[in-house]
Design an enzyme around this catalytic site. Structure first.
Site: not given
Ligand code: PMP
Length: 365
Positions: A105, A172, A196
């Site tokens: 990510w 994040d 989550k």
């Molecule tokens: N950051 C992290 C740490 C994630 O786990 C995720 C999705 N699993 C995201 C960002 C992306 O999120 P989204 O699918 O809501 O764009």
């Protein structure tokens, strides 16, 4: 009789049962007003109460200082991969930012930021994202300093909160938000998708220090402009109303269950139950992540041998399914098993998995 399902999904993930029941109860007729939250104007006084109580709860749970704004936005965590550089990269004259890439990510975040400025990866790519992130010597030229606090795919948990002059630490926290106490004042900005630990998909929380507002690049889309959204109390355009309402219910549940400190205790307990079995399995279960940076939220492991025995892993998943345990398959990019143990996953849920892991080990060792 319906077998109980235990959801170990990485997100969207399990919600507390009481939250689902309350949402069900209130779905058609919210609070006796005769309509659903799904049908409510985002500018009505009823929604305004939902929005402000959700924000107050969040401020209370995280002890958010007054000089921070809280926003409830659309676009997901990925939307913030763009919004963060669009709003902050211009803080430095030459539009540059330092990123710590700890997994899939933050890698995506850094790639997105490179569209808008110069991105320095201040930590060399970690070995398959499984080793400890050591900032040694500490980088000295940091301005925007970004990292994924919990890496959902690889199972790394990083705790970088040092305060350095001029450093704007951006984190994040999508996959570990409210799973433990956090000192917000050490960060310039924190963001987290709700799906989550704190609700359902559709809403992303952004907590930002006030002095960082108003630096957006000209090309920043208006819905991503923090100053615009903060000034309008997340109501510049239609916010994800129902997702905000669900988040409010989850925050209330967290508060009623002892807040972030209690969540941390619970999450330590749950994750150590699983890691303990991995550690004593003599390599039958193998977690690739360094002991020093193992996530309490996402526990990845291979079965049978270090790189995984795929046939045995399938057997493991099939057996889990027979016991009602779902969504244990590892991320498609890494394979194996991944147990996500977010706040709503109970001690009993984790215990059921631990018991199954022990039995499977005994049978196949
Ligand atoms: N950051 C992290 C740490 C994630 O786990 C995720 C999705 N699993 C995201 C960002 C992306 O999120 P989204 O699918 O809501 O764009």
């Amino acid at each position: 009789e319906q077998k109980q399902t235990i959801n170990f999904g990485p997100g969207p993930a399990k919600l507390p049962q009481s939250v689902l029941l309350q949402a069900q109860k209130e779905l058609v007729n919210y609070n006796g007003i005769g309509i659903s939250v799904l049908e409510m104007s985002h500018r009505s006084s009823d929604f305004s109460k939902i929005l402000s109580s959700t924000e107050s709860l969040l401020r209370e749970l995280l002890n958010i200082p007054d000089n921070y704004k809280v926003m409830f936005l659309q676009g997901g965590g990925s939307g913030q991969f763009s919004a963060v550089p669009l709003n902050l990269i211009g803080l430095k004259e030459d539009n540059c930012a330092d990123y710590i890439v700890t997994g899939t990510w933050s890698e995506r975040a850094a790639k997105e930021a490179a569209k808008y400025g110069k991105v320095n990866i201040v930590h060399p790519k970690l070995d398959k994202y499984t080793s400890k992130c050591q900032l040694d010597p500490e980088p000295v030229v940091l301005l925007t300093f970004y990292y994924g606090c919990n890496e959902t795919v690889h199972g790394g948990g990083y705790n970088i909160t040092r305060k350095q002059n001029g450093v704007v630490l951006v984190s994040d926290m999508s996959s570990n938000f409210l799973s433990r106490p956090v000192d917000v004042s050490k960060f310039g900005l924190i963001f987290a998708g709700a799906q989550k630990n704190v609700g359902c998909a559709g809403v992303t929380v952004v907590i930002v220090r006030e002095d960082l507002l108003g630096h957006a690049l000209n090309e920043c889309p208006i819905v991503l402009d923090y100053k615009v959204q903060a000034t309008n109390n997340s109501l510049y355009n239609t916010p994800p109303c129902f997702s905000i309402y669900i988040m409010g219910l989850v925050l209330e549940w967290i508060k009623n269950n002892g807040g972030t400190a209690a969540m941390e205790k619970l999450n330590k307990h749950k994750s150590s139950m699983i890691y303990d079995i991995i550690n004593v399995s003599n390599g039958f279960y193998a977690c690739p992540v360094d002991v020093a940076c193992r996530s309490r939220m996402n526990v990845p492991f291979r079965v049978g041998k270090k790189e995984g025995d795929e046939a045995l892993e399938k057997k493991f998943l099939d057996g889990a399914l027979k016991r009602g345990m779902i969504s244990l398959k590892g991320h498609r990019s890494v394979g194996g098993i991944r147990a996500s143990l977010y706040n709503a996953v109970t001690l009993e849920d984790a215990q059921a998995l631990a018991t199954y892991m022990k039995e499977f080990l005994k049978e196949h060792q």
